[in-house]
Structures are given as C-alpha cells and as structure tokens.
Design a protein around this motif. Structure first.
Motif, PDB file in Angstrom:
ATOM      1  N   ASN A  89      20.351 -35.797  -3.709  1.00  0.00           N
ATOM      2  CA  ASN A  89      20.750 -36.758  -4.726  1.00  0.00           C
ATOM      3  C   ASN A  89      20.691 -38.138  -4.103  1.00  0.00           C
ATOM      4  O   ASN A  89      21.067 -38.312  -2.945  1.00  0.00           O
ATOM      5  CB  ASN A  89      22.156 -36.462  -5.243  1.00  0.00           C
ATOM      6  CG  ASN A  89      22.464 -37.186  -6.535  1.00  0.00           C
ATOM      7  OD1 ASN A  89      21.964 -38.268  -6.802  1.00  0.00           O
ATOM      8  ND2 ASN A  89      23.294 -36.578  -7.356  1.00  0.00           N
ATOM      9  N   GLU A  90      20.223 -39.086  -4.876  1.00  0.00           N
ATOM     10  CA  GLU A  90      20.145 -40.474  -4.416  1.00  0.00           C
ATOM     11  C   GLU A  90      20.447 -41.372  -5.599  1.00  0.00           C
ATOM     12  O   GLU A  90      19.898 -41.174  -6.687  1.00  0.00           O
ATOM     13  CB  GLU A  90      18.738 -40.746  -3.882  1.00  0.00           C
ATOM     14  CG  GLU A  90      18.545 -42.120  -3.313  1.00  0.00           C
ATOM     15  CD  GLU A  90      17.162 -42.316  -2.734  1.00  0.00           C
ATOM     16  OE1 GLU A  90      16.438 -43.165  -3.265  1.00  0.00           O
ATOM     17  OE2 GLU A  90      16.811 -41.623  -1.768  1.00  0.00           O
ATOM     18  N   SER A  91      21.356 -42.327  -5.406  1.00  0.00           N
ATOM     19  CA  SER A  91      21.678 -43.266  -6.480  1.00  0.00           C
ATOM     20  C   SER A  91      22.223 -44.557  -5.878  1.00  0.00           C
ATOM     21  O   SER A  91      22.618 -44.583  -4.714  1.00  0.00           O
ATOM     22  CB  SER A  91      22.693 -42.648  -7.447  1.00  0.00           C
ATOM     23  OG  SER A  91      23.962 -42.608  -6.860  1.00  0.00           O
ATOM     24  N   PRO A  92      22.271 -45.611  -6.676  1.00  0.00           N
ATOM     25  CA  PRO A  92      22.776 -46.890  -6.162  1.00  0.00           C
ATOM     26  C   PRO A  92      24.299 -46.925  -6.028  1.00  0.00           C
ATOM     27  O   PRO A  92      24.837 -47.831  -5.415  1.00  0.00           O
ATOM     28  CB  PRO A  92      22.300 -47.900  -7.205  1.00  0.00           C
ATOM     29  CG  PRO A  92      22.061 -47.126  -8.442  1.00  0.00           C
ATOM     30  CD  PRO A  92      21.708 -45.732  -8.017  1.00  0.00           C
ATOM     31  N   THR A  93      24.987 -45.933  -6.580  1.00  0.00           N
ATOM     32  CA  THR A  93      26.449 -45.904  -6.511  1.00  0.00           C
ATOM     33  C   THR A  93      26.921 -44.586  -5.903  1.00  0.00           C
ATOM     34  O   THR A  93      26.201 -43.585  -5.933  1.00  0.00           O
ATOM     35  CB  THR A  93      27.066 -46.040  -7.920  1.00  0.00           C
ATOM     36  OG1 THR A  93      26.563 -44.979  -8.736  1.00  0.00           O
ATOM     37  CG2 THR A  93      26.726 -47.372  -8.549  1.00  0.00           C
ATOM     38  N   PRO A  94      28.123 -44.550  -5.351  1.00  0.00           N
ATOM     39  CA  PRO A  94      28.653 -43.298  -4.798  1.00  0.00           C
ATOM     40  C   PRO A  94      28.746 -42.223  -5.886  1.00  0.00           C
ATOM     41  O   PRO A  94      28.979 -42.529  -7.054  1.00  0.00           O
ATOM     42  CB  PRO A  94      30.052 -43.676  -4.305  1.00  0.00           C
ATOM     43  CG  PRO A  94      30.042 -45.153  -4.179  1.00  0.00           C
ATOM     44  CD  PRO A  94      29.064 -45.653  -5.198  1.00  0.00           C
ATOM     45  N   HIS A  95      28.557 -40.981  -5.474  1.00  0.00           N
ATOM     46  CA  HIS A  95      28.624 -39.882  -6.436  1.00  0.00           C
ATOM     47  C   HIS A  95      29.089 -38.603  -5.759  1.00  0.00           C
ATOM     48  O   HIS A  95      28.935 -38.429  -4.559  1.00  0.00           O
ATOM     49  CB  HIS A  95      27.260 -39.656  -7.106  1.00  0.00           C
ATOM     50  CG  HIS A  95      26.157 -39.456  -6.117  1.00  0.00           C
ATOM     51  ND1 HIS A  95      25.421 -40.501  -5.586  1.00  0.00           N
ATOM     52  CD2 HIS A  95      25.676 -38.344  -5.529  1.00  0.00           C
ATOM     53  CE1 HIS A  95      24.541 -40.039  -4.727  1.00  0.00           C
ATOM     54  NE2 HIS A  95      24.669 -38.732  -4.673  1.00  0.00           N
ATOM     55  N   ASP A  96      29.662 -37.711  -6.560  1.00  0.00           N
ATOM     56  CA  ASP A  96      30.124 -36.408  -6.086  1.00  0.00           C
ATOM     57  C   ASP A  96      29.312 -35.324  -6.782  1.00  0.00           C
ATOM     58  O   ASP A  96      28.815 -35.526  -7.883  1.00  0.00           O
ATOM     59  CB  ASP A  96      31.600 -36.193  -6.414  1.00  0.00           C
ATOM     60  CG  ASP A  96      32.505 -37.188  -5.718  1.00  0.00           C
ATOM     61  OD1 ASP A  96      33.571 -37.476  -6.282  1.00  0.00           O
ATOM     62  OD2 ASP A  96      32.159 -37.665  -4.640  1.00  0.00           O
ATOM     63  N   THR A  97      29.204 -34.163  -6.127  1.00  0.00           N
ATOM     64  CA  THR A  97      28.602 -32.981  -6.748  1.00  0.00           C
ATOM     65  C   THR A  97      29.729 -31.999  -7.004  1.00  0.00           C
ATOM     66  O   THR A  97      30.536 -31.732  -6.112  1.00  0.00           O
ATOM     67  CB  THR A  97      27.538 -32.357  -5.819  1.00  0.00           C
ATOM     68  OG1 THR A  97      26.542 -33.338  -5.530  1.00  0.00           O
ATOM     69  CG2 THR A  97      26.886 -31.144  -6.469  1.00  0.00           C
ATOM     70  N   PHE A  98      29.779 -31.455  -8.219  1.00  0.00           N
ATOM     71  CA  PHE A  98      30.866 -30.572  -8.628  1.00  0.00           C
ATOM     72  C   PHE A  98      30.372 -29.147  -8.859  1.00  0.00           C
ATOM     73  O   PHE A  98      29.211 -28.920  -9.167  1.00  0.00           O
ATOM     74  CB  PHE A  98      31.514 -31.081  -9.929  1.00  0.00           C
ATOM     75  CG  PHE A  98      32.233 -32.383  -9.764  1.00  0.00           C
ATOM     76  CD1 PHE A  98      31.583 -33.580  -9.990  1.00  0.00           C
ATOM     77  CD2 PHE A  98      33.554 -32.415  -9.381  1.00  0.00           C
ATOM     78  CE1 PHE A  98      32.245 -34.782  -9.830  1.00  0.00           C
ATOM     79  CE2 PHE A  98      34.231 -33.611  -9.228  1.00  0.00           C
ATOM     80  CZ  PHE A  98      33.566 -34.799  -9.448  1.00  0.00           C
ATOM     81  N   TYR A  99      31.300 -28.212  -8.713  1.00  0.00           N
ATOM     82  CA  TYR A  99      31.064 -26.804  -9.028  1.00  0.00           C
ATOM     83  C   TYR A  99      32.286 -26.297  -9.776  1.00  0.00           C
ATOM     84  O   TYR A  99      33.418 -26.587  -9.389  1.00  0.00           O
ATOM     85  CB  TYR A  99      30.856 -25.986  -7.746  1.00  0.00           C
ATOM     86  CG  TYR A  99      30.739 -24.509  -8.010  1.00  0.00           C
ATOM     87  CD1 TYR A  99      29.546 -23.970  -8.474  1.00  0.00           C
ATOM     88  CD2 TYR A  99      31.818 -23.658  -7.817  1.00  0.00           C
ATOM     89  CE1 TYR A  99      29.433 -22.604  -8.744  1.00  0.00           C
ATOM     90  CE2 TYR A  99      31.713 -22.297  -8.080  1.00  0.00           C
ATOM     91  CZ  TYR A  99      30.517 -21.780  -8.538  1.00  0.00           C
ATOM     92  OH  TYR A  99      30.407 -20.439  -8.806  1.00  0.00           O
ATOM     93  N   THR A 100      32.060 -25.537 -10.864  1.00  0.00           N
ATOM     94  CA  THR A 100      33.164 -24.949 -11.614  1.00  0.00           C
ATOM     95  C   THR A 100      33.329 -23.495 -11.196  1.00  0.00           C
ATOM     96  O   THR A 100      32.381 -22.705 -11.256  1.00  0.00           O
ATOM     97  CB  THR A 100      32.914 -25.051 -13.134  1.00  0.00           C
ATOM     98  OG1 THR A 100      32.732 -26.435 -13.471  1.00  0.00           O
ATOM     99  CG2 THR A 100      34.094 -24.497 -13.910  1.00  0.00           C
ATOM    100  N   VAL A 101      34.540 -23.160 -10.742  1.00  0.00           N
ATOM    101  CA  VAL A 101      34.842 -21.821 -10.220  1.00  0.00           C
ATOM    102  C   VAL A 101      34.669 -20.777 -11.326  1.00  0.00           C
ATOM    103  O   VAL A 101      35.148 -20.955 -12.447  1.00  0.00           O
ATOM    104  CB  VAL A 101      36.282 -21.775  -9.652  1.00  0.00           C
ATOM    105  CG1 VAL A 101      36.643 -20.363  -9.196  1.00  0.00           C
ATOM    106  CG2 VAL A 101      36.441 -22.782  -8.509  1.00  0.00           C
ATOM    107  N   LYS A 102      33.973 -19.680 -10.955  1.00  0.00           N
ATOM    108  CA  LYS A 102      33.762 -18.551 -11.862  1.00  0.00           C
ATOM    109  C   LYS A 102      34.560 -17.349 -11.357  1.00  0.00           C
ATOM    110  O   LYS A 102      34.954 -17.300 -10.197  1.00  0.00           O
ATOM    111  CB  LYS A 102      32.274 -18.196 -11.912  1.00  0.00           C
ATOM    112  CG  LYS A 102      31.397 -19.297 -12.493  1.00  0.00           C
ATOM    113  CD  LYS A 102      29.930 -18.927 -12.360  1.00  0.00           C
ATOM    114  CE  LYS A 102      29.013 -19.994 -12.875  1.00  0.00           C
ATOM    115  NZ  LYS A 102      29.144 -21.284 -12.284  1.00  0.00           N
TER     116      LYS A 102
END
Length: 149
Positions: A89-102
């Motif tokens: 992932n690349e972007s001009p602003t900070p970002h998080d990657t999320f996962y929803t627990v199954k």
C-alpha cells in the motif's frame, strides 16, 4: 543611500533563467539542474510467505496485482519468493490495514497470515488478553510508515 546594482555573476544568477531554478554551464553545453524537492509517501510492507501469490496478497491488502507489480518493480508477476518484502500500500497520508475476526480465528493465525507477530497485534490494538479475541472485532494488522518518494 546609493542603490545596489545586481550581482552579474553567472554563478549566482543566470540572466537567461527566468524560472528561478539553478543552472550550470560547461563549455557550449547548458544543463538545467532539477528541483531537489522530496515528497513523503506512506507505505505498508508485507513479507511474502511460502505459498503466497500476488493474487492472494492483493486480496489481503485491498489492492491489485498491477499495483503490486508497479510499486515493487516485479519483472515477472508469476514469480515471487518467500521472504521477499513487498510494498502493499502506498498513499500520501498515513493508513492502517484492518482485518475483521471470523469464527475460529486466533491471533497466531492472523499474525501468520499478515506476516506480523502476536505481540505487534496486541500492541497495535490494545488487546488486554491475547488469548481472547471476539468474532467481528476489527483489528489493525499493519500500519504504514513514511518513506521518501
């Protein structure tokens, strides 16, 4: 008070340059020096696990194979190696990657899937008991970091 005349020195100002950028001369050759500005982008990395494909990695991080190839300069998208570190992932602003627990998920399995550690997941999400996560809980599994573009 007498007015000061401009410095005619070509090292300080070239009269033919009107765009404000520096230039250099050598013999009959004139070379423009590029602006040396830098731009910060925020990238998220992932370390390829045995059995991974770009298709699977793209799906995990919500991107495309084409984007992974571009960001990482991958010459053959059918060949990636375990241990290879990819920008996912690349972007001009900070970002998080999320996962929803199954149902049936464990922090161990989630950490393995996203190439991180249980300790990192606990830290990112403020999990008080690593042996207890809830179905539907949204976890941060990766954070971006600044990099020079």
């Amino acid at each position: 008070m007498a007015a000061r005349s401009p410095d005619p020195s070509p090292a300080r100002r070239n009269e033919n340059d009107t765009d404000g950028r520096a230039s250099a001369r050598g013999g009959n050759t004139r070379v423009k020096l590029a602006d040396m500005s830098t731009k910060t982008v925020h990238v998220t990395h992932y370390t390829v696990q045995s059995g991974n494909t770009l298709t699977a990695i793209a799906g995990m991080f919500g991107t495309t194979i084409e984007q992974l190839v571009k960001w990482n300069g991958i010459p053959n998208p059918d060949r990636i190696d375990a241990g290879q570190r990819l920008i996912v992932n690349e972007s001009p602003t900070p970002h998080d990657t999320f996962y929803t627990v199954k149902s049936g998920d464990t922090l161990t399995a989630i950490a393995r899937k996203y190439g991180t550690t249980i300790e990192r997941l606990v830290q990112l999400n403020g999990i008080p008991d690593p042996n207890r996560i809830d179905v539907g809980q949204r976890l941060i599994v990766a954070k971006s970091a600044p990099a020079q573009a």
